[in-house]
Design a protein around this motif. Structure first.
Motif, PDB file in Angstrom:
ATOM      1  N   THR A 120       0.826  -1.206   0.000  1.00  0.00           N
ATOM      2  CA  THR A 120       0.000   0.000   0.000  1.00  0.00           C
ATOM      3  C   THR A 120       0.861   1.257   0.000  1.00  0.00           C
ATOM      4  O   THR A 120       0.605   2.212  -0.751  1.00  0.00           O
ATOM      5  N   ALA A 121       1.891   1.270   0.833  1.00  0.00           N
ATOM      6  CA  ALA A 121       2.799   2.413   0.868  1.00  0.00           C
ATOM      7  C   ALA A 121       3.468   2.628  -0.482  1.00  0.00           C
ATOM      8  O   ALA A 121       3.617   3.766  -0.955  1.00  0.00           O
ATOM      9  N   ALA A 122       3.869   1.526  -1.127  1.00  0.00           N
ATOM     10  CA  ALA A 122       4.538   1.633  -2.421  1.00  0.00           C
ATOM     11  C   ALA A 122       3.603   2.150  -3.501  1.00  0.00           C
ATOM     12  O   ALA A 122       3.963   3.022  -4.299  1.00  0.00           O
ATOM     13  N   GLU A 123       2.392   1.630  -3.546  1.00  0.00           N
ATOM     14  CA  GLU A 123       1.449   2.058  -4.578  1.00  0.00           C
ATOM     15  C   GLU A 123       1.022   3.510  -4.374  1.00  0.00           C
ATOM     16  O   GLU A 123       0.714   4.219  -5.326  1.00  0.00           O
ATOM     17  N   HIS A 124       1.029   3.983  -3.118  1.00  0.00           N
ATOM     18  CA  HIS A 124       0.705   5.391  -2.877  1.00  0.00           C
ATOM     19  C   HIS A 124       1.880   6.290  -3.220  1.00  0.00           C
ATOM     20  O   HIS A 124       1.699   7.460  -3.598  1.00  0.00           O
ATOM     21  N   TRP A 125       3.081   5.756  -3.103  1.00  0.00           N
ATOM     22  CA  TRP A 125       4.280   6.526  -3.414  1.00  0.00           C
ATOM     23  C   TRP A 125       4.509   6.611  -4.919  1.00  0.00           C
ATOM     24  O   TRP A 125       4.659   7.703  -5.482  1.00  0.00           O
ATOM     25  N   LYS A 126       4.496   5.467  -5.595  1.00  0.00           N
ATOM     26  CA  LYS A 126       4.914   5.413  -6.988  1.00  0.00           C
ATOM     27  C   LYS A 126       3.899   4.768  -7.921  1.00  0.00           C
ATOM     28  O   LYS A 126       4.163   4.660  -9.121  1.00  0.00           O
ATOM     29  N   GLY A 127       2.768   4.309  -7.390  1.00  0.00           N
ATOM     30  CA  GLY A 127       1.898   3.472  -8.190  1.00  0.00           C
ATOM     31  C   GLY A 127       0.498   3.995  -8.405  1.00  0.00           C
ATOM     32  O   GLY A 127       0.248   5.213  -8.483  1.00  0.00           O
ATOM     33  N   ALA A 128      -0.448   3.064  -8.443  1.00  0.00           N
ATOM     34  CA  ALA A 128      -1.812   3.359  -8.855  1.00  0.00           C
ATOM     35  C   ALA A 128      -2.594   4.164  -7.832  1.00  0.00           C
ATOM     36  O   ALA A 128      -3.621   4.762  -8.173  1.00  0.00           O
ATOM     37  N   ALA A 129      -2.154   4.201  -6.577  1.00  0.00           N
ATOM     38  CA  ALA A 129      -2.864   4.945  -5.535  1.00  0.00           C
ATOM     39  C   ALA A 129      -2.273   6.325  -5.288  1.00  0.00           C
ATOM     40  O   ALA A 129      -2.702   7.027  -4.369  1.00  0.00           O
ATOM     41  N   ARG A 130      -1.319   6.716  -6.108  1.00  0.00           N
ATOM     42  CA  ARG A 130      -0.674   8.018  -5.903  1.00  0.00           C
ATOM     43  C   ARG A 130      -1.711   9.137  -5.976  1.00  0.00           C
ATOM     44  O   ARG A 130      -2.511   9.217  -6.916  1.00  0.00           O
ATOM     45  N   GLY A 131      -1.732  10.009  -4.970  1.00  0.00           N
ATOM     46  CA  GLY A 131      -2.651  11.130  -4.930  1.00  0.00           C
ATOM     47  C   GLY A 131      -3.991  10.835  -4.284  1.00  0.00           C
ATOM     48  O   GLY A 131      -4.775  11.757  -4.057  1.00  0.00           O
ATOM     49  N   ALA A 132      -4.267   9.565  -3.982  1.00  0.00           N
ATOM     50  CA  ALA A 132      -5.541   9.216  -3.359  1.00  0.00           C
ATOM     51  C   ALA A 132      -5.461   9.419  -1.853  1.00  0.00           C
ATOM     52  O   ALA A 132      -4.505   8.985  -1.212  1.00  0.00           O
ATOM     53  N   ASP A 133      -6.462  10.064  -1.289  1.00  0.00           N
ATOM     54  CA  ASP A 133      -6.492  10.264   0.155  1.00  0.00           C
ATOM     55  C   ASP A 133      -7.004   9.032   0.894  1.00  0.00           C
ATOM     56  O   ASP A 133      -6.639   8.801   2.052  1.00  0.00           O
ATOM     57  N   ASN A 134      -7.867   8.260   0.240  1.00  0.00           N
ATOM     58  CA  ASN A 134      -8.472   7.096   0.893  1.00  0.00           C
ATOM     59  C   ASN A 134      -8.451   5.926  -0.086  1.00  0.00           C
ATOM     60  O   ASN A 134      -9.199   5.919  -1.075  1.00  0.00           O
ATOM     61  N   ALA A 135      -7.583   4.972   0.183  1.00  0.00           N
ATOM     62  CA  ALA A 135      -7.386   3.865  -0.761  1.00  0.00           C
ATOM     63  C   ALA A 135      -7.238   2.548  -0.020  1.00  0.00           C
ATOM     64  O   ALA A 135      -6.715   2.494   1.099  1.00  0.00           O
TER      65      ALA A 135
END
Length: 325
Positions: free
Chosen positions: A117-132
């Motif tokens: 989850t941390a990786a996808e928020h940093w560099k992946g598909a969840a980047r920019g999402a506040d709630n994922a």
């Protein structure tokens, strides 16, 4: 540089990761998941030995350890459902004792899905999402949460463990002690078991796995197709339940089983239309992960940097829930 380990039911991987999230050095061993605890730990040690042989290891300032769960981040122990020899296993203490760890480096334990989850928020598909919600669908099913822009592992590191939400009240007993869990229906081994029981046979010379079932499903095998539909339905029920509880912007699906593509995503999205019926859960976006099989390593490194104040990556995460801002 950040060190990282990713311990799962299929493989044990390690890496040195730079501040841009690039994997510079990588090592991997198969997980001897059915063997006694010391044998499994020996595979972890072998990965660390190989990493330590590279010059980049000398610049490592922290070490993140992502493990299949449940984990207990406060105690530094792990009890992966798919590694029966590890129950309350002191993984952090064992890693800390490795001679290649420089003084002052304290291993930071995190669930493997929280790391992803941390990786996808940093560099992946969840980047920019506040709630994922980010899921790993592989040998097991795990998940992690970003809430209000913060990684939310919970007090023990297990928050968002969607794989052990019950979606069949009278379902089979799960090794976790419950019954009818998402993992029993949607994990790779579950897909292969269901397809086999329904009459599917893997091609000659191959094993019954989710990957071989996917190949047969692409050729139209009805039992293999039914197994992926069942997996997608279970995941949809778990995602909808989570969205009802915390409200989500999107769900990200990664792990080996997600490589089946639309064989999994099409039924998942179709069933989600049924289960996510409330206005605030309807039309929830479901997307594939972008970082493939290195996400656990990249995320474990990022979490360690965030927690220990190492030169921090720009992960987009404000901070860990429960950790200082």
């Amino acid at each position: 540089m950040y060190g990282a380990l990713d311990v799962g039911g299929t493989k044990i991987a390690g890496a040195v990761v730079d501040t841009d999230g690039k994997v510079l050095v990588r090592s991997e061993r198969p997980t001897p998941a059915k063997e006694p605890a010391p044998v499994v730990m020996a595979a972890v040690t072998a990965v660390l030995d190989e990493l330590a042989a590279h010059a980049a290891w000398r610049n490592v300032t922290c070490l993140g350890v992502g493990s299949a769960g449940p984990v207990d981040t406060a105690a530094g122990t792990v009890s992966p459902v798919n590694i029966p020899g590890w129950r309350g296993f002191p993984l952090v203490a064992e890693i800390r004792a490795h001679p290649a760890l420089a003084p002052g480096i304290e291993p930071v334990l995190v669930g493997d899905a929280v790391a992803m989850t941390a990786a996808e928020h940093w560099k992946g598909a969840a980047r920019g999402a506040d709630n994922a919600l980010c899921l790993v669908v592989s040998t097991g099913v795990g998940a992690g949460l970003v809430l209000d822009g913060r990684l939310h592992p919970g007090p023990t590191g297990n928050a968002g463990h969607l794989g052990h939400i019950s979606v069949e009240l009278e379902g089979d007993h799960c090794p976790c002690g419950s019954r009818g869990c998402v993992e029993l229906l949607a994990a790779g081994p579950a897909i292969a078991r269901y397809a086999t029981a329904a009459g599917w046979q893997p091609p000659a010379g191959t094993e019954a796995t989710a990957a071989t079932a996917a190949a047969s499903a692409r050729d139209g095998d009805p039992a293999a197709l039914a197994a992926f539909d069942r997996a997608g339905r279970a995941l949809a029920a778990g995602i909808a339940a989570t969205a009802s509880l915390v409200e989500l912007d999107l769900a990200v699906i990664g792990g080996g089983v997600s490589q089946a593509g639309d064989l999994l995503f099409a039924p998942l999205r179709r069933h989600l239309d049924t289960y996510a019926a409330l206005d605030f859960t309807r039309n929830l976006q479901v997307v594939p992960a972008r970082l493939a099989l290195d996400a656990g390593l990249i995320g474990a490194a990022a979490v360690a940097a965030l927690q220990h104040g190492a030169p921090a990556p720009d992960t987009g995460l404000r901070h860990l829930h429960g950790a200082p801002a």
